[in-house]
Enzyme design. Structure first.
Site, PDB file in Angstrom:
ATOM      1  N   ARG A   1      15.513  -4.947  36.875  1.00 43.56           N
ATOM      2  CA  ARG A   1      15.348  -5.253  38.467  1.00 43.56           C
ATOM      3  C   ARG A   1      16.091  -3.977  38.813  1.00 43.56           C
ATOM      4  NH1 ARG A   1      18.260 -10.093  36.416  1.00 43.56           N
ATOM      5  NH2 ARG A   1      16.055 -10.760  34.748  1.00 43.56           N
TER       6      ARG A   1
ATOM      7  N   LYS B   1      15.692  -5.675  21.587  1.00 40.95           N
ATOM      8  CA  LYS B   1      14.836  -6.905  21.417  1.00 40.95           C
ATOM      9  C   LYS B   1      15.102  -6.569  19.940  1.00 40.95           C
ATOM     10  CE  LYS B   1      12.041  -5.672  25.642  1.00 40.95           C
ATOM     11  NZ  LYS B   1      12.141  -7.615  26.421  1.00 40.95           N
TER      12      LYS B   1
END
Length: 427
Positions: A278, A204
């Site tokens: 996930r 990020k």
């Protein structure tokens, strides 16, 4: 420390009050002027932010307040940087407000903690310890840590967390009020507990990474919801599965192009190491499914796509079980928590194709491409029963504010914990 008494009033605002201002002061008394009957809770929240900005720490609500008015004030007055004490009205609502406030404070403080102080093991322990303070003899816990995850087949949590020197954990917390080990599990909660998310090799930017201490918000929110349900008198057996890891870069971190084989045989190609939530939730959902519980709720700060769709005010609800989705949506409305249903169908399972595995964990596009939140939910649906019966996924778009607004302080909101509590009780 002096106490400021806070009143609601519909009386005309004093002439000296600036246009648009909602608060007037008279010594150790403050008056919130409700000027629009259709937006009272919003006005109260805005006024609470003004009062918080005045440095008040101890307030006493006086006069005529409804329960949701008191709660709206508490949501916005309670900021991360200062302790605050709120005295509720001494009426039938007081116990419920105290219970909510206790659960909210736990959830917010946990999410707002620095990542250095919040390793996966410390997060798991903090959640277990808090629930045990509420009901010491009904809560037990078991932590599967580090290499034991790999040995026992919990490969998603293991792979995401193996790049950190602080090991990943699957925490299993069992609330069993009957204390009978054969008592059926009536509900399971699964929480994403990424205690810091660098994005891994799909790293990020700094501005996106700054608030990633909040990426364990799902774990905190499901535990806060269970805690509130316990305080409200829950007598059902509930198991909690917290999927805890730090997603960091190192010579031992998982990489793009890796393939994870899950317990249910599903193979997953890693095309984005920043789509890690996930991957860990898949393990938690399989573990929850093994209990045979008729209700599974997972919660996670899962996708930026949900935040783009819904902003800071709503959490997203996904389910293949549309009857359950409608009930949970109704519970959210009854609890005054913003929620909105986004699409999920079985075809969403196929939206992240791979040349090398059954599925990829995302698409190799910024933000996972169009429909990213639904595609993430579709990925998760591979790890519950085929029709998704009894399972609902909460993407917590409203869990955290990087900056204060005129309605909420900066940091964790805890939004969603009341919805979870009601769903556990109502079923």
């Amino acid at each position: 420390m002096s106490t400021c008494a806070i009143y609601l009033t519909t009386a005309p605002k004093p002439t000296y009050l600036a246009k648009g201002s909602l608060v007037s002061l008279d010594g150790n008394q403050a008056y919130i002027h409700l000027v629009d009957a259709t937006g009272e809770l919003t006005q109260i929240q805005k006024a609470a932010r003004v009062l918080d900005g005045m440095g008040l720490q101890h307030v006493k609500l006086q006069g005529d307040w409804q329960i949701e008015q008191q709660w709206a004030f508490a949501l916005s007055f309670t900021a991360a940087k200062k302790p605050s004490q709120i005295e509720w009205l001494d009426n039938k609502d007081r116990a419920e407000l105290q219970h909510r406030f206790q659960a909210m404070q736990f959830t917010r403080q946990l999410i707002n903690a620095t990542p250095e102080d919040q390793s996966p093991e410390l997060l798991a322990q903090a959640c277990s310890d808090w629930l045990k303070t509420l009901t010491p003899h009904a809560v037990t816990s078991n932590f599967i840590v580090g290499e034991d995850l790999k040995t026992q087949g919990w490969h998603g949590i293991y792979q995401v967390g193996r790049g950190s020197t602080r090991p990943p954990v699957l925490a299993v917390i069992d609330f069993n009020p009957s204390k009978d080990p054969k008592s059926p599990v009536e509900a399971c909660l699964v929480g994403k507990g990424i205690t810091f998310d660098s994005g891994g090799y799909s790293i990020k930017a700094s501005e996106g990474m700054l608030s990633m201490k909040c990426d364990m918000g799902g774990a905190a929110t499901v535990v806060g919801g269970l805690g509130l349900a316990i305080l409200r008198g829950l007598n059902k057996r509930v198991k909690v599965f917290l999927c805890c890891a730090e997603n960091l870069i190192s010579g031992h971190a998982y990489k793009l192009g890796d393939i994870i084989t899950y317990k249910n045989g599903t193979t997953v190609e890693i095309v984005n190491t920043d789509a890690e939530g996930r991957l860990v939730l898949a393990d938690g959902l399989m573990a929850a499914s093994e209990t045979g519980a008729p209700l599974i709720i997972d919660a996670a700060t899962l996708t930026g796509a949900a935040h783009v769709a819904l902003g800071d005010e709503y959490n997203a609800l996904f389910a293949l079980d549309k009857s359950l989705q409608s009930r949970v949506m109704a519970y959210a409305q009854q609890e005054n928590e913003g929620a909105w249903c986004l699409p999920l169908e079985k075809f969403h399972r196929e939206k992240c194709p791979s040349h090398f595995a059954d599925t990829a964990n995302s698409r190799a596009q910024k933000g996972g491409g169009s429909g990213g939140a639904s595609n993430a939910a579709g990925f998760l649906s591979r790890f519950v029963n085929e029709d998704g019966t009894g399972w609902i996924h909460m993407d917590l778009a409203a869990a955290y504010n990087a900056n204060a607004s005129n309605m909420l302080p900066a940091g964790a909101t805890a939004q969603g914990f009341r919805t979870i509590a009601r769903t556990l009780i109502e079923g």
